[in-house]
Design a protein around this motif. Structure first.
Motif, PDB file in Angstrom:
ATOM      1  N   UNK A   1     -30.183 -36.335  23.131  1.00 54.54           N
ATOM      2  CA  UNK A   1     -28.822 -35.815  23.261  1.00 54.54           C
ATOM      3  C   UNK A   1     -27.825 -36.690  22.501  1.00 54.54           C
ATOM      4  N   UNK A   2     -28.024 -37.998  22.540  1.00 51.28           N
ATOM      5  CA  UNK A   2     -27.150 -38.909  21.802  1.00 51.28           C
ATOM      6  C   UNK A   2     -27.244 -38.633  20.303  1.00 51.28           C
ATOM      7  N   UNK A   3     -28.445 -38.527  19.781  1.00 51.25           N
ATOM      8  CA  UNK A   3     -28.619 -38.289  18.354  1.00 51.25           C
ATOM      9  C   UNK A   3     -28.007 -36.946  17.940  1.00 51.25           C
ATOM     10  N   UNK A   4     -28.138 -35.936  18.792  1.00 50.88           N
ATOM     11  CA  UNK A   4     -27.532 -34.636  18.499  1.00 50.88           C
ATOM     12  C   UNK A   4     -26.009 -34.716  18.550  1.00 50.88           C
ATOM     13  N   UNK A   5     -25.492 -35.496  19.490  1.00 47.92           N
ATOM     14  CA  UNK A   5     -24.041 -35.658  19.610  1.00 47.92           C
ATOM     15  C   UNK A   5     -23.458 -36.284  18.348  1.00 47.92           C
ATOM     16  N   UNK A   6     -24.133 -37.290  17.814  1.00 50.11           N
ATOM     17  CA  UNK A   6     -23.656 -37.922  16.580  1.00 50.11           C
ATOM     18  C   UNK A   6     -23.591 -36.896  15.454  1.00 50.11           C
TER      19      UNK A   6
ATOM     20  N   UNK B   1     -15.909 -47.951  10.645  1.00 50.43           N
ATOM     21  CA  UNK B   1     -15.994 -48.624  11.938  1.00 50.43           C
ATOM     22  C   UNK B   1     -17.320 -48.295  12.611  1.00 50.43           C
ATOM     23  N   UNK B   2     -17.640 -49.048  13.634  1.00 49.71           N
ATOM     24  CA  UNK B   2     -18.851 -48.806  14.399  1.00 49.71           C
ATOM     25  C   UNK B   2     -18.507 -48.146  15.726  1.00 49.71           C
ATOM     26  N   UNK B   3     -19.269 -47.120  16.081  1.00 50.35           N
ATOM     27  CA  UNK B   3     -19.151 -46.466  17.379  1.00 50.35           C
ATOM     28  C   UNK B   3     -20.480 -46.582  18.109  1.00 50.35           C
ATOM     29  N   UNK B   4     -20.425 -46.544  19.430  1.00 50.71           N
ATOM     30  CA  UNK B   4     -21.630 -46.442  20.245  1.00 50.71           C
ATOM     31  C   UNK B   4     -21.597 -45.094  20.946  1.00 50.71           C
ATOM     32  N   UNK B   5     -22.580 -44.262  20.661  1.00 52.94           N
ATOM     33  CA  UNK B   5     -22.719 -42.982  21.344  1.00 52.94           C
ATOM     34  C   UNK B   5     -23.680 -43.175  22.514  1.00 52.94           C
TER      35      UNK B   5
ATOM     36  N   UNK C   1     -25.839 -47.151  18.247  1.00 53.32           N
ATOM     37  CA  UNK C   1     -24.715 -47.693  17.480  1.00 53.32           C
ATOM     38  C   UNK C   1     -24.831 -47.214  16.039  1.00 53.32           C
ATOM     39  N   UNK C   2     -23.715 -46.705  15.492  1.00 49.84           N
ATOM     40  CA  UNK C   2     -23.763 -46.187  14.131  1.00 49.84           C
ATOM     41  C   UNK C   2     -22.463 -46.490  13.398  1.00 49.84           C
ATOM     42  N   UNK C   3     -22.521 -46.383  12.081  1.00 52.23           N
ATOM     43  CA  UNK C   3     -21.373 -46.642  11.214  1.00 52.23           C
ATOM     44  C   UNK C   3     -20.730 -45.312  10.827  1.00 52.23           C
TER      45      UNK C   3
ATOM     46  N   UNK D   1     -24.823 -44.027   9.204  1.00 55.36           N
ATOM     47  CA  UNK D   1     -26.121 -44.644   9.356  1.00 55.36           C
ATOM     48  C   UNK D   1     -26.251 -45.290  10.739  1.00 55.36           C
ATOM     49  N   UNK D   2     -27.427 -45.112  11.352  1.00 53.88           N
ATOM     50  CA  UNK D   2     -27.696 -45.741  12.650  1.00 53.88           C
ATOM     51  C   UNK D   2     -27.970 -47.223  12.436  1.00 53.88           C
TER      52      UNK D   2
END
Length: 306
Positions: free
Chosen positions: A167-172, A1-5, A27-29, A34-35
């Motif tokens: 922060x978003x990239x670290x959260x993922x 699924x796709x999520x948006x962080x 948005x990532x899978x 993968x972003x």
């Protein structure tokens, strides 16, 4: 699924009054991690605003920078809606802060967002569960801020803390490690289906609990017995209870709409001797998960999470 962080940088901590000045979404899978796409906006608030020195010291965003480089939240609204359409959301403490402040920033502009028909995964809440009972080499409880969590999983801090895109990239990455450690079944929690704009309520299973104030930790059902007047105050007189919270309290407890909705508002504590609006509910109470604590609203401990 796709999520948006997503993550925000803001002018302060008050979700009802402060302004978003940076909004980042990735948005990532979740199968490949993968972003897919990302958005990063510096937001220029409408009207007069200030950025306190202590806030600027954290995120390094100045008013002068926004005046030169910022865009209005109104101008990127359609793109925000399109980018997040059909996606559940991920954040680090977004359920307690970033989602509510997004709600209030949009509502001040007469804009809306679909908060109720999606799930809201919060890696901070998961990390608190993951680290329950853990202590550091000094025997002290481990920290759960984003930098500490990232370092715990990857052995080094990430660069760019307090820039919302970083922060978003670290959260993922933290969320990926959490799922890897415990699996998706551990991640899928009932409370991630609910966001309370004004932080009054948190959901656990089928029940709602007070998330702040003198009765923090008490279920609404228990409150009809402990202090029903407090609930009446929340929905009739408290100046900052959001309509979502009022609607949920009335729905859960079958409390009718106030007879005098235009009555003057105040922030004084209600009369604890008030009778329950729905006595039948008080006779079928569920045990409280928390303890009544001393008078107060949002504490310094609450604020330290943001």
């Amino acid at each position: 699924m796709q999520l948006v962080c997503f993550d925000t940088e803001t002018t302060g901590l008050d979700v009802q009054k402060e302004h978003i000045i940076q909004l980042s979404l990735v948005k990532f899978e979740t199968e490949s991690w993968q972003i897919i796409d990302q958005r990063d906006w510096y937001i220029l608030p409408e009207g007069d605003f200030t950025i306190p020195a202590e806030a600027e010291a954290v995120h390094h965003i100045s008013k002068a920078f926004l005046l030169e480089n910022g865009v209005s939240l109104r101008s990127i609204y359609d793109e925000l809606i399109s980018f997040t359409d059909g996606c559940d959301m991920l954040s680090y403490n977004g359920n307690g802060y970033d989602a509510p402040i997004l709600h209030y920033n949009l509502s001040r502009l007469g804009l809306d967002f679909d908060f109720e028909n999606r799930r809201w995964y919060d890696a901070l809440l998961l990390e608190r569960i993951h680290t329950a009972g853990m202590v550091d080499e000094k025997g002290e409880k481990v920290h759960n801020n984003l930098t500490a969590a990232y370092t715990r999983y990857y052995g080094h801090p990430f660069e760019g803390a307090h820039n919302s895109l970083d922060d978003v990239l670290a959260t993922i990455e933290v969320f990926k490690a959490q799922v890897g450690a415990h699996g998706w079944a551990w991640v899928e929690r009932d409370e991630f289906g609910f966001i309370c704009y004004d932080r009054w309520l948190t959901k656990n299973g089928n029940y709602y609990y007070l998330n702040q104030g003198a009765h923090k930790g008490e279920s609404i059902e228990s409150m009809t017995h402990i202090d029903p007047g407090y609930l009446e105050w929340m929905i009739n007189k408290c100046t900052w209870t959001d309509e979502q919270t009022k609607r949920l309290i009335r729905s859960v407890l079958k409390i009718p709409n106030p007879s005098h909705p235009s009555a003057p508002q105040d922030t004084s504590h209600p009369d604890a001797s008030s009778a329950p609006s729905n006595p039948s509910v008080a006779n079928n109470l569920n045990p409280s998960r928390g303890k009544k604590r001393s008078k107060g609203t949002i504490t310094e401990a609450d604020l330290s999470l943001f």
